[in-house]
Design a protein around this motif. Structure first.
Motif, PDB file in Angstrom:
ATOM      1  N   LEU A   1       0.847  -1.615   0.508  1.00 52.62           N
ATOM      2  CA  LEU A   1      -0.017  -0.300  -0.403  1.00 52.62           C
ATOM      3  C   LEU A   1       1.098   0.951  -0.090  1.00 52.62           C
ATOM      4  CD1 LEU A   1      -2.845  -1.140   2.535  1.00 52.62           C
ATOM      5  CD2 LEU A   1      -2.651  -0.439   0.720  1.00 52.62           C
ATOM      6  N   LEU A   2       2.004   0.856   1.184  1.00 50.87           N
ATOM      7  CA  LEU A   2       2.824   2.591   0.440  1.00 50.87           C
ATOM      8  C   LEU A   2       3.706   2.448  -0.281  1.00 50.87           C
ATOM      9  CD1 LEU A   2       4.355   1.886   4.327  1.00 50.87           C
ATOM     10  CD2 LEU A   2       3.360   4.190   3.345  1.00 50.87           C
ATOM     11  N   VAL A   3       3.717   1.117  -1.796  1.00 49.01           N
ATOM     12  CA  VAL A   3       4.549   1.586  -2.883  1.00 49.01           C
ATOM     13  C   VAL A   3       3.282   2.166  -3.853  1.00 49.01           C
ATOM     14  CG1 VAL A   3       5.420   0.332  -4.805  1.00 49.01           C
ATOM     15  CG2 VAL A   3       5.721  -0.006  -2.457  1.00 49.01           C
TER      16      VAL A   3
ATOM     17  N   PRO B   1       2.254   8.595   6.625  1.00 48.10           N
ATOM     18  CA  PRO B   1       2.650   8.099   7.852  1.00 48.10           C
ATOM     19  C   PRO B   1       1.959   7.667   8.289  1.00 48.10           C
ATOM     20  CG  PRO B   1       2.334  10.617   6.958  1.00 48.10           C
ATOM     21  CD  PRO B   1       1.499   9.955   6.017  1.00 48.10           C
ATOM     22  N   LEU B   2       0.421   7.037   8.227  1.00 48.40           N
ATOM     23  CA  LEU B   2       0.227   6.589   9.121  1.00 48.40           C
ATOM     24  C   LEU B   2       0.271   4.535   9.006  1.00 48.40           C
ATOM     25  CD1 LEU B   2      -3.676   8.131   9.118  1.00 48.40           C
ATOM     26  CD2 LEU B   2      -1.990   7.725  11.297  1.00 48.40           C
ATOM     27  N   LEU B   3       0.331   4.632   7.410  1.00 47.22           N
ATOM     28  CA  LEU B   3       0.212   3.649   7.003  1.00 47.22           C
ATOM     29  C   LEU B   3       1.658   2.872   7.693  1.00 47.22           C
ATOM     30  CD1 LEU B   3      -0.760   3.241   3.299  1.00 47.22           C
ATOM     31  CD2 LEU B   3      -1.653   2.124   4.727  1.00 47.22           C
ATOM     32  N   GLY B   4       2.304   3.451   7.727  1.00 45.52           N
ATOM     33  CA  GLY B   4       4.150   3.431   7.949  1.00 45.52           C
ATOM     34  C   GLY B   4       4.339   3.035   9.482  1.00 45.52           C
ATOM     35  N   LEU B   5       3.301   3.300  10.258  1.00 41.25           N
ATOM     36  CA  LEU B   5       2.783   3.576  11.219  1.00 41.25           C
ATOM     37  C   LEU B   5       1.803   2.415  11.423  1.00 41.25           C
ATOM     38  CD1 LEU B   5       3.382   4.072  14.508  1.00 41.25           C
ATOM     39  CD2 LEU B   5       1.219   4.930  14.527  1.00 41.25           C
TER      40      LEU B   5
ATOM     41  N   THR C   1       7.912   3.440   8.827  1.00 38.19           N
ATOM     42  CA  THR C   1       8.046   4.697   9.354  1.00 38.19           C
ATOM     43  C   THR C   1       8.456   5.379   8.322  1.00 38.19           C
ATOM     44  OG1 THR C   1       6.815   3.944  12.210  1.00 38.19           O
ATOM     45  CG2 THR C   1       7.189   6.498  11.290  1.00 38.19           C
ATOM     46  N   LEU C   2       9.577   5.470   8.055  1.00 35.87           N
ATOM     47  CA  LEU C   2      10.010   6.180   7.393  1.00 35.87           C
ATOM     48  C   LEU C   2      10.081   6.611   5.778  1.00 35.87           C
ATOM     49  CD1 LEU C   2      13.299   7.948   6.626  1.00 35.87           C
ATOM     50  CD2 LEU C   2      14.056   5.332   6.589  1.00 35.87           C
ATOM     51  N   LEU C   3       9.643   5.158   5.290  1.00 37.69           N
ATOM     52  CA  LEU C   3       8.756   5.021   4.290  1.00 37.69           C
ATOM     53  C   LEU C   3       7.996   5.945   3.937  1.00 37.69           C
ATOM     54  CD1 LEU C   3       8.645   4.122   1.806  1.00 37.69           C
ATOM     55  CD2 LEU C   3       7.733   1.954   2.102  1.00 37.69           C
ATOM     56  N   GLY C   4       6.562   5.835   4.906  1.00 38.18           N
ATOM     57  CA  GLY C   4       5.641   6.414   5.438  1.00 38.18           C
ATOM     58  C   GLY C   4       6.221   8.684   5.353  1.00 38.18           C
ATOM     59  N   LEU C   5       6.695   8.718   5.870  1.00 40.51           N
ATOM     60  CA  LEU C   5       7.076  10.076   5.518  1.00 40.51           C
ATOM     61  C   LEU C   5       7.918  10.167   4.365  1.00 40.51           C
ATOM     62  CD1 LEU C   5       9.033  10.350   9.200  1.00 40.51           C
ATOM     63  CD2 LEU C   5       6.503  11.308   8.569  1.00 40.51           C
ATOM     64  N   LEU C   6       8.638   9.290   4.227  1.00 34.77           N
ATOM     65  CA  LEU C   6       9.505  10.034   2.896  1.00 34.77           C
ATOM     66  C   LEU C   6       8.403  10.028   1.912  1.00 34.77           C
ATOM     67  CD1 LEU C   6      12.702   7.832   2.658  1.00 34.77           C
ATOM     68  CD2 LEU C   6      12.668  10.376   3.306  1.00 34.77           C
TER      69      LEU C   6
END
Length: 202
Positions: A8-10, A112-116, A152-157
């Motif tokens: 989902l992040l990708v 960010p929520l997905l990263g969390l 988390t890092l990926l979500g913020l990026l």
């Protein structure tokens, strides 16, 4: 579960990047306010110049051109009606310019929520494994925590560039809208002023 979150992040990053590229191309100044149309508005000083402006607008399709063509079509109406029609069309054009920005706004909140979520799922999995294997290997624990924090890092990026792009595009649309409003208002005022002066002379 963790792979689903990363997927989902990708997907979020790809959608966000697509919108940024598409809006970046669509909101170029020349595409929204063509210099040729801008120059034609400045040159349109009399009713005899209106056909020239119409031709230029038809040759250079853009939001500004569509607004001016609408204004030209309504010149026979009272000024209040023409301005009202122009304002309605202008709102439609601004909505078109803003198309896709809601995707960036959603990405700013969701990434960010997905990263969390990915981090929490990873920690649950890690501590479940440690419950079976014990805490004998501190290096493995540290490595596991480092890996799960990647979500988390990926979500913020993803969220940070999306936020920057969203702010930039909103500001650019505001600037373009003001420029289009100024040019259309200038054209309408000049044409009705000329019409009124001719009516007084006759």
């Amino acid at each position: 579960m963790e792979s689903v979150v990363y997927g989902l992040l990708v997907l979020t990053s790809l959608v966000s990047l697509t919108v940024i590229i598409e809006r970046g191309l669509a909101l170029r100044w020349r595409k929204v306010v063509p210099p040729e149309v801008e120059a034609a508005v400045e040159s349109c000083q009399a009713r005899e110049d209106v056909p020239m402006l119409r031709r230029v607008c038809e040759q250079h399709g853009s939001p500004l051109s569509r607004l001016l063509l609408l204004a030209i079509e309504h010149l026979h109406l009272p000024k209040e009606e023409a301005v009202s029609a122009l304002e309605t069309r202008a709102r439609h054009e601004v909505v078109q310019l803003e198309r896709g920005l809601v995707v960036l706004e959603v990405a700013v909140g969701v990434a960010p929520l997905l990263g969390l979520v990915g981090t929490i799922v990873g920690m649950i999995t890690l501590f479940a494994d440690l419950g079976h294997a014990g805490l004998g290997d501190a290096a493995r624990l540290a490595q596991g925590i480092a890996l799960i924090l990647n979500a988390t890092l990926l979500g913020l990026l993803i969220a940070i560039p999306s936020l920057v792009a969203w702010c930039y595009f909103n500001r650019k649309i505001e600037t373009l809208s003001v420029e289009m409003e100024t040019l259309c208002d200038e054209f309408v005022r000049r044409q009705y002023r000329l019409h009124e002066s001719l009516a007084v002379k006759s």
